[in-house]
Design a protein around this motif. Structure first.
Motif, PDB file in Angstrom:
ATOM      1  N   CYS A 191      45.312  40.671  45.781  1.00  0.00           N
ATOM      2  CA  CYS A 191      44.171  41.244  45.076  1.00  0.00           C
ATOM      3  C   CYS A 191      43.045  40.231  44.962  1.00  0.00           C
ATOM      4  N   GLY A 195      38.406  44.735  42.886  1.00  0.00           N
ATOM      5  CA  GLY A 195      39.246  45.789  43.432  1.00  0.00           C
ATOM      6  C   GLY A 195      39.534  45.685  44.912  1.00  0.00           C
ATOM      7  N   ARG A 267      49.534  41.169  44.716  1.00  0.00           N
ATOM      8  CA  ARG A 267      49.304  42.472  44.098  1.00  0.00           C
ATOM      9  C   ARG A 267      50.488  42.852  43.215  1.00  0.00           C
ATOM     10  N   CYS A 272      45.998  46.684  42.609  1.00  0.00           N
ATOM     11  CA  CYS A 272      44.847  45.850  42.273  1.00  0.00           C
ATOM     12  C   CYS A 272      43.900  46.607  41.354  1.00  0.00           C
ATOM     13  N   THR A 273      43.372  45.905  40.361  1.00  0.00           N
ATOM     14  CA  THR A 273      42.441  46.535  39.428  1.00  0.00           C
ATOM     15  C   THR A 273      41.011  46.209  39.821  1.00  0.00           C
ATOM     16  N   ALA A 274      40.117  47.104  39.491  1.00  0.00           N
ATOM     17  CA  ALA A 274      38.702  46.935  39.822  1.00  0.00           C
ATOM     18  C   ALA A 274      38.079  45.875  38.920  1.00  0.00           C
TER      19      ALA A 274
END
Length: 274
Positions: A191, A195, A267, A272-274
């Protein structure tokens, strides 16, 4: 400050204690010269630094660790024969590097490799194959050297032929040495901030990378891992240059979306976060 003797003096040092002894038979003397020559070549191939720790598996009379210590590194030799270890310790004392060299009597295949930045193997191919999992768990960039290409599927990064003109007729007059570097274990998904996701499919040194967000692919490329470094392809479009660093990937040279200096992390299961 200790002044390190040039490797060219190793042969003289190794023979120092033998000066008062009866001359060795011709075949034995030739074997000793060849062994010294190979030890020096292995140390040169390792390109040792002062902060290196060399581990010599199957050290015999300790020629490689002593040569490494004379080159300025720390060294450990592992052997199973007590008499060979006694000779190795005498060699280190005569070369005045006993404070930088340790010799251990151990089962070579059960020796802990952790902490070594260079591993030298004097082992048959089947023993090298047994050690492969432990070698691949070492820090990325760790150098592995052998005189046998005994790691199938893991192509050596460098080979070198050592000429051995002193060997008697009927014996090989040269020896091939092999150098590997432990590749960074990047296989899987990573990540990046914003994102972005970077996915690798790795086969030892070779990899394929896909950069994107969600199902949208921004870039794809292939490359080759050089120890802890993932340099970009030499030709084609601009791609990031990545460095393995403490379990993360540092962007040394970036591209749009992956600027210089950011770090990528593995990850998590949630994605994965924005």
């Amino acid at each position: 400050m200790r002044r390190h003797l040039p490797l060219s003096l190793l042969l003289l040092l190794g023979a120092g204690a033998a000066g008062a002894q009866p001359a060795a038979p011709r075949g034995e003397a030739e074997a000793l010269v060849a062994a010294e020559r190979l030890a020096q070549a292995m140390v040169r191939l390792a390109a040792l630094r002062s902060d290196d720790h060399l581990l010599d598996l199957g050290t015999a009379e300790g020629r490689v660790p002593v040569a490494a210590a004379l080159a300025g590194a720390r060294a450990t030799g592992v052997e199973t024969e007590p008499e060979l270890l006694n000779r190795a310790r005498r060699r280190a004392a005569e070369a005045r590097v006993a404070d930088k060299v340790e010799f251990r009597e151990e089962d070579i295949l059960r020796t802990r490799l952790t902490g070594a930045s260079v591993v030298v193997m004097h082992l048959p191919a089947e023993s090298q194959e047994q050690l492969r999992p432990a070698l691949l768990r070492l820090a990325p960039g760790t150098r592995v050297i052998s005189d046998i290409d005994g790691l199938p599927g893991w192509p050596p990064e460098q080979t070198q032929t050592v000429e051995l003109p002193d060997r008697s007729l009927g014996r090989l007059r040269s020896q091939r040495l092999y150098l590997w570097r432990v590749p960074a274990p990047v296989d899987g998904a990573w990540c990046a901030p914003g994102g972005l996701q970077l996915a690798f499919r790795q086969s030892m040194r070779d990899y394929r990378a896909t950069l994107g967000r969600g199902d949208a692919v921004a870039a794809q490329w292939r490359g080759r891992i050089e120890g802890a470094s993932l340099p970009p392809p030499a030709v084609g479009r601009l791609r990031p240059w990545l460095i393995w660093s403490d379990g993360q990937l540092l962007v040394r040279r970036g591209i749009p979306g992956l600027p210089d200096g950011i770090r990528l992390t593995r990850r998590p299961a949630a994605g994965c976060t924005a």
